[in-house]
Design an enzyme around this catalytic site. Structure first.
Site, mmCIF file in Angstrom:
data_model
loop_
_atom_site.group_PDB
_atom_site.id
_atom_site.type_symbol
_atom_site.label_atom_id
_atom_site.label_comp_id
_atom_site.label_asym_id
_atom_site.label_seq_id
_atom_site.Cartn_x
_atom_site.Cartn_y
_atom_site.Cartn_z
ATOM 1 N N TYR A 198 0.976 -1.285 -0.114
ATOM 2 C CA TYR A 198 0.103 -0.031 -0.102
ATOM 3 C C TYR A 198 0.797 1.346 0.096
ATOM 4 O O TYR A 198 2.005 1.126 0.455
ATOM 5 C CB TYR A 198 -0.816 0.132 1.146
ATOM 6 C CG TYR A 198 -0.033 0.260 2.501
ATOM 7 C CD1 TYR A 198 0.345 -0.907 3.141
ATOM 8 C CD2 TYR A 198 -0.090 1.651 3.156
ATOM 9 C CE1 TYR A 198 0.756 -0.583 4.404
ATOM 10 C CE2 TYR A 198 0.428 1.778 4.254
ATOM 11 C CZ TYR A 198 1.028 0.490 5.055
ATOM 12 O OH TYR A 198 1.859 0.858 6.142
ATOM 13 N N CYS A 199 0.397 2.510 -0.634
ATOM 14 C CA CYS A 199 0.820 3.531 -0.469
ATOM 15 C C CYS A 199 -0.207 4.694 -0.256
ATOM 16 O O CYS A 199 -1.141 4.414 -0.068
ATOM 17 C CB CYS A 199 1.630 3.879 -1.419
ATOM 18 S SG CYS A 199 0.813 3.957 -3.083
ATOM 19 N N THR A 200 0.123 5.932 -0.484
ATOM 20 C CA THR A 200 -0.739 7.075 -0.297
ATOM 21 C C THR A 200 -2.066 6.974 -1.262
ATOM 22 O O THR A 200 -3.173 6.966 -0.657
ATOM 23 C CB THR A 200 0.107 8.467 -0.186
ATOM 24 O OG1 THR A 200 1.045 8.254 0.242
ATOM 25 C CG2 THR A 200 -1.027 9.473 0.252
ATOM 26 N N GLY A 202 -1.777 5.107 -4.186
ATOM 27 C CA GLY A 202 -1.572 3.984 -5.099
ATOM 28 C C GLY A 202 -0.483 3.916 -6.323
ATOM 29 O O GLY A 202 -0.118 3.089 -6.940
ATOM 30 N N ILE A 227 -4.156 4.592 0.493
ATOM 31 C CA ILE A 227 -4.932 4.815 1.605
ATOM 32 C C ILE A 227 -6.041 5.846 1.824
ATOM 33 O O ILE A 227 -7.032 5.773 2.230
ATOM 34 C CB ILE A 227 -3.862 5.603 2.805
ATOM 35 C CG1 ILE A 227 -2.696 4.460 2.848
ATOM 36 C CG2 ILE A 227 -4.504 5.815 4.087
ATOM 37 C CD1 ILE A 227 -1.300 5.137 3.602
#
Ligand SMILES: [Zn+2]
Ligand SMILES: [Zn+2]
Length: 344
Positions: A198-200, A202, A227
């Site tokens: 996951y990241c901020t 995508g 997220i």
């Protein structure tokens, strides 16, 4: 013909004054797309003139590999903005994500032509954007977490420090360029396991997932929309968050609360705090976590050295800086590296 304005020429005070005079609501949003852009500079100029007219602020990167944008725009211009964005035929399927928490996010518009939209700096032959990880929605993601999948945070350490998925591996790196080799090393031996990235928003997982697949990983999954989308989805569906704390963001807000938990500590006194701040000393400008009490004590600086420095007269500061008498290096945490900026 009137000459088009293609760059911001106002200083910070003028920009803030202009923002204060605004009598309308702004919304903060973000989007990205990997695609082939043959002439990023021409696209950049055309986007700048269109979006500047729509009073769009923010930071946009355009590269041969795609576009990445974090922006703030007047609510009344949202439809016009979409019209502008979607008038580019390759951008028609772009999904615009709105912020979790509004706030003053940007004060000017910058659109830059970059080599990459995510600066991993890995050779072109180590990933193939046609082979990326599976995109999971929050339900699928939760299910795999419950089944015991490995969760890995694809952001920098300072982002994971204030908020992350429970039980996630948080790589101890502060530069995108160091991230992928580090992640590969951390996941060594787990090539056959289910990996959840996951990241901020995508964008970082897209390329990172491709890199891991290229390096033999079999079951790579990514949180669709990052997220930001996750936080909207669990809220709309009344589901408990498995992400705890704050979502770090790269604008003036520096974070959005996903849950009320404070999982990090002030780098100066150690008390609970998740308040990131850029050291007030422009010559230091290190990013660190500071509680309210320390903010008062150190005048928003990372150290006594920086606090003493900013209280000197401007000319004296300039002179000291020019002569290189003081080197501002990270004095709080060796994990955090200072970003030396020009003294303004
Ligand atoms: Zn403190
Ligand atoms: Zn400092």
């Amino acid at each position: 013909m009137k000459k088009q304005i293609l760059y911001n020429k106002k200083n910070k005070e003028q920009l803030l004054e202009k923002l204060n005079e605004e009598n309308f609501q702004r919304i903060t949003c973000s989007f990205y797309k990997y695609l082939n852009i043959s002439n990023p500079q021409a696209l950049r100029d055309s986007l700048y003139s269109e979006w500047n007219n729509l009073k769009v602020l923010g930071r946009v990167y355009v590269a041969n590999e795609g576009i990445n944008a974090q922006i703030s725009l007047p609510e009344f211009n949202l439809e016009k903005f979409k019209e502008s964005l979607f008038s580019y035929s390759n951008f028609k399927d772009i999904i615009i994500k709105s912020a979790i928490q509004e706030g003053l996010s940007f004060i000017k518009l910058t659109i830059k032509v970059k080599k990459e939209i995510v600066a991993y700096k890995i050779p072109r032959n180590q990933f193939d954007m046609n082979k990326v990880g599976k995109h999971l929605n929050y339900e699928e993601y939760h299910k795999k977490i419950e089944e015991g999948a490995v969760i890995i945070d694809m952001r920098n350490q300072y982002e994971g420090e204030v908020g992350h998925f429970k039980n996630a591996i948080i790589p101890n790196v502060d530069k995108s360029a160091e991230l992928l080799p580090k992640v590969k090393e951390l996941l060594k031996g787990r090539e056959r396991d289910t990996i959840l990235m996951y990241c901020t928003g995508g964008i970082r997982c897209e390329k990172a997932s491709s890199y891991l697949i290229n390096h033999g990983f079999k079951d790579i999954n990514q949180l669709n929309g990052g997220i930001i989308k996750y936080a909207h989805d669990i809220k709309n569906n009344n589901v408990e968050s498995k992400f705890i704390g704050k979502n770090f963001v790269f604008d003036r807000r520096l974070g959005e609360n996903i849950t009320e938990d404070i999982i990090s500590n002030c780098h100066q006194c150690g008390n609970p705090s998740n308040n990131h701040i850029d050291c007030e000393n422009q010559a230091c400008h290190i990013l660190f976590i500071q509680c309210g009490d320390c903010a008062i004590k150190y005048k928003n600086c990372c150290s006594k050295k920086c606090k003493d420095f900013i209280q000197l007269p401007r000319e004296e500061r300039k002179q000291i800086f020019k002569e290189g008498k003081i080197k501002f290096t990270a004095q709080i945490s060796n994990k955090i590296k200072p970003q030396l900026n020009k003294l303004t």
